[in-house]
Write a protein that holds these residues in place. Sequence first.
Motif, PDB file in Angstrom:
ATOM      1  N   PHE A 220       0.827  -1.195   0.000  1.00 14.82           N
ATOM      2  CA  PHE A 220       0.000   0.000   0.000  1.00 14.82           C
ATOM      3  C   PHE A 220       0.875   1.264   0.000  1.00 14.82           C
TER       4      PHE A 220
ATOM      5  N   LYS B  95      -1.822   8.333  -4.470  1.00 14.77           N
ATOM      6  CA  LYS B  95      -2.551   9.226  -3.550  1.00 14.77           C
ATOM      7  C   LYS B  95      -1.838  10.559  -3.331  1.00 14.77           C
TER       8      LYS B  95
ATOM      9  N   TRP C   9       8.403   4.888   3.828  1.00 12.56           N
ATOM     10  CA  TRP C   9       7.143   5.572   3.473  1.00 12.56           C
ATOM     11  C   TRP C   9       6.851   6.673   4.495  1.00 12.56           C
TER      12      TRP C   9
ATOM     13  N   GLU D  31       6.360  10.547   3.376  1.00 10.42           N
ATOM     14  CA  GLU D  31       5.078  11.259   3.542  1.00 10.42           C
ATOM     15  C   GLU D  31       5.250  12.495   4.420  1.00 10.42           C
TER      16      GLU D  31
ATOM     17  N   ASP E  53     -11.224  10.527   7.582  1.00 10.08           N
ATOM     18  CA  ASP E  53      -9.849  10.981   7.372  1.00 10.08           C
ATOM     19  C   ASP E  53      -9.699  11.379   5.909  1.00 10.08           C
TER      20      ASP E  53
ATOM     21  N   PHE F  98      -6.829   9.701   3.538  1.00  9.09           N
ATOM     22  CA  PHE F  98      -7.172   8.363   3.072  1.00  9.09           C
ATOM     23  C   PHE F  98      -8.142   8.433   1.885  1.00  9.09           C
TER      24      PHE F  98
ATOM     25  N   ASP G  32      -5.736  13.104  15.973  1.00  8.26           N
ATOM     26  CA  ASP G  32      -5.540  12.799  14.555  1.00  8.26           C
ATOM     27  C   ASP G  32      -6.347  13.802  13.735  1.00  8.26           C
ATOM     28  N   ASN G  33      -7.541  13.417  13.285  1.00  4.78           N
ATOM     29  CA  ASN G  33      -8.254  14.289  12.346  1.00  4.78           C
ATOM     30  C   ASN G  33      -9.189  15.281  13.036  1.00  4.78           C
TER      31      ASN G  33
ATOM     32  N   PHE H 123      -1.207  15.762   6.676  1.00  4.93           N
ATOM     33  CA  PHE H 123      -2.003  14.625   6.206  1.00  4.93           C
ATOM     34  C   PHE H 123      -3.464  15.041   5.972  1.00  4.93           C
TER      35      PHE H 123
ATOM     36  N   ASP I  88      -5.489  16.442   9.591  1.00  9.89           N
ATOM     37  CA  ASP I  88      -5.044  16.432  10.986  1.00  9.89           C
ATOM     38  C   ASP I  88      -5.340  17.768  11.674  1.00  9.89           C
TER      39      ASP I  88
ATOM     40  N   ASP J 114      -4.253   6.084  12.251  1.00  9.48           N
ATOM     41  CA  ASP J 114      -3.343   5.170  11.576  1.00  9.48           C
ATOM     42  C   ASP J 114      -1.902   5.679  11.549  1.00  9.48           C
TER      43      ASP J 114
ATOM     44  N   ARG K 173       1.348   3.846  13.023  1.00 13.20           N
ATOM     45  CA  ARG K 173       2.570   3.556  12.265  1.00 13.20           C
ATOM     46  C   ARG K 173       3.794   4.050  13.020  1.00 13.20           C
TER      47      ARG K 173
ATOM     48  N   LYS L 297      -5.685   1.314   8.137  1.00 14.15           N
ATOM     49  CA  LYS L 297      -5.595   1.892   6.794  1.00 14.15           C
ATOM     50  C   LYS L 297      -4.248   1.639   6.157  1.00 14.15           C
ATOM     51  N   SER L 298      -3.392   0.904   6.837  1.00 10.67           N
ATOM     52  CA  SER L 298      -2.087   0.594   6.244  1.00 10.67           C
ATOM     53  C   SER L 298      -1.656  -0.782   6.726  1.00 10.67           C
TER      54      SER L 298
HETATM   55  O1  LIG Z   1      -5.715   9.885   9.740  1.00 14.79           O
HETATM   56  P1  LIG Z   1      -5.020   8.607   9.979  1.00 14.79           P
HETATM   57  O2  LIG Z   1      -5.882   7.582  10.603  1.00 14.79           O
HETATM   58  O3  LIG Z   1      -3.735   8.788  10.708  1.00 14.79           O
HETATM   59  O4  LIG Z   1      -4.682   7.994   8.587  1.00 14.79           O
HETATM   60  C1  LIG Z   1      -3.726   8.470   7.751  1.00 14.79           C
HETATM   61  C2  LIG Z   1      -3.411   7.378   6.804  1.00 14.79           C
HETATM   62  O5  LIG Z   1      -3.931   7.549   5.564  1.00 14.79           O
HETATM   63  C3  LIG Z   1      -2.940   7.431   4.587  1.00 14.79           C
HETATM   64  O6  LIG Z   1      -2.880   8.656   3.998  1.00 14.79           O
HETATM   65  C4  LIG Z   1      -3.173   6.347   3.650  1.00 14.79           C
HETATM   66  O7  LIG Z   1      -4.260   6.457   2.936  1.00 14.79           O
HETATM   67  C5  LIG Z   1      -1.700   7.045   5.259  1.00 14.79           C
HETATM   68  O8  LIG Z   1      -0.707   7.786   4.819  1.00 14.79           O
HETATM   69  C6  LIG Z   1      -1.968   7.194   6.693  1.00 14.79           C
HETATM   70  O9  LIG Z   1      -1.544   6.076   7.359  1.00 14.79           O
END
Ligand SMILES: O=P(O)(O)OC[C@H]1O[C@](O)(CO)[C@@H](O)[C@@H]1O
Length: 645
Positions: A82, A90, A161, A165, A240, A243, A399-400, A434, A437, A534, A538, A571-572
């Motif tokens: 992925f 993406k 990765w 990112e 999110d 994603f 996160d978001n 991302f 966030d 996610d 990670r 998601k990963s």
């Molecule tokens: O908002 P989250 O849950 O951290 O997810 C972000 C995830 O989405 C992604 O953009 C993948 O689609 C990853 O880079 C990342 O792990």
Amino acid sequence: MSTRTSKVSVSSATRVASKTASKGASSINTKTVPDDEKDAAYYVTPEFIYGGPFIPVKKPSPFIDSITPMNVPLQGTFTRSFAYISLKDKLPIIITQVIDDLSKKGGGPDVQQFLEKVTKMKNDLMTNKDYDLFTIDTPEGEKWNTWIENLVNKKYYNNTWLFTECYVYRRLYEGCELADSLKSYDYFAEKKKQSFHGNLKPMCRAAEKVVTMLSVSDKDKRKADFMTLLKLALWANKCDLSFSVGAEVTLGGTEDEEDEDAPPPPPPPPPPPPAKGKRKSTEPPKPIKVSSEPFQMILDLKDKLLVDDSGKIADQIVTKAENKQAAIDGNTVFKQKCSCHRLAKSFGVPICEEEAPPPPPPPPEGATEEAAAEPEIPKIPCPAKMTIPHHVMFDIVCDNAGYELFADLCFATFLLEQKIVQMVRFHVKKMPWFVSDVTMADFKYVIEAAGTASFSCTVPGPPGPEGNVEMQTITADNLNSLGKQWSSYLDGGEFVVMDEDYWTYPHPYCEMKKYDYNMYRKLQYTVGILFKGDLNYRKLLAGRNVNPYSGLEPNLQGFIPAPIIAVRTVKSEMICGLSKGKFDVLNKQDPNWMRSGDYGVIQYCPKAEPLKSMTQTCSTCTYQKPFIAVTFTKRSLTIFFGALN
Ligand SMILES: O=P(O)(O)OC[C@H]1O[C@](O)(CO)[C@@H](O)[C@@H]1O
């Protein structure tokens, strides 16, 4: 910036994301390295030719036709991973959206420069070039450059990765920092706002129940509600925008899915018992209908929750909080008076006459001038020696923004109202990150918008004793009162929002001690840290494809500043803590299950490294530089201590 985005429900987010991805990719007029055929051609075409045109030198391709091997960091060079799709399909689209939006917005030469830089970065990403260094002249920019210079693999796909990112999002923001007219501009702000408003209905519905969970309740109800609200926060992580590649994700469903508010259908007949001796079926489970009512959704998604430590977490966080309170109550070293003196000193305000310490005794007769000038060693204890906080606190690494932040705020409110803790610290991002966030501005926006939102609709109520269903009206009243409550928590210091640098570093959390010791130390004061989403997951697992049956604790590799709670939708392609055989069953059912965002985990590591007093002292007391982070609010003042290395 364009305010139009497509809208998807959580169930169809993945589908739309991949559709959008391929559509967007084809509209990008640049050679992409990793498309299989083009890729081969790219790496066979020689850069130079030895001894004439007849001896081509084939460049070795870094791409491997494989999934990510076990225990290896997720990386774009594994073309069946992925990570590869994310970098290939993406991320270029997300960058293109930023470019498009800013091009439409227009602007002077500094905006043009921003666009050129970002376009170059997109091309570099798509052709797997080396990272450029940062040009921004700040200590943080210098740090990034040192990290890049020390990398073994400096190419976008060849490096991890995680680093790539984070680098891309950091470089996007560098463009703004360098452009006068874009200072503190958030190119994702509109999308985040839309995503809040697109989810008003589920927020209003959730708020109706959340307010009933707040008055102090008995042990069993408190535990049940604790677990439920943690699950509310989990499934909110479906919303999110990185994603979904910028497409709005709503829990409310798309218009044609709205019939989910209809009364539930009768349960299906039980499946026939499996024939004797037959292996467990690996057929994909029938798609389940997921309600847009957030609390019903928790029940609907019960089987998608692969690890559920919520009960253990509820018990242990409460116990740890009680123990911490006892330690604070019994702590005679740091009484309020000492803090007042120290603060007065730190901020140069006079200490109240009565409270002021006695003047230093005159130097003994015959003492040299030098000795007389020795700095007075304050009688207050050194902050770096402090091991007990002033408040029982809980931390959320957010996160978001939008609906997910709403759910996190509900959980935090529960902790405060049930008197489990006295303060919740929220950790947010210093810059757009991302896509969705939370930044400081988003945090304030969500609180204000919740306090003032207006909404009204009718939905079917719960079935009565005879199965009759009455319509009920949902309004924003309870959401409004929660929003107002949150504002007063912010004013009163029960909510503290912090945007430390580490959350936008490209490092896994096991390296926090090395790169930011004070951040680690600050986290050690808390009774628990909830890591949402996610990306945080990670970073907790150091970006590696770990053994799915290994436990959370060993995978944290020593990152145990406080008990860790990891809550994420998957998601990963990395996961740990699964029960025996589960990973294999899920893979057989759907090889792409880890890319779907349909599954979730709530995991817990109770282990915590005790906070020790530091060997270094701080300058308030002696001669070394202290680190003091101060948060002022109208009603309170909070300080966190550490000492600079
Ligand atoms: O908002 P989250 O849950 O951290 O997810 C972000 C995830 O989405 C992604 O953009 C993948 O689609 C990853 O880079 C990342 O792990």
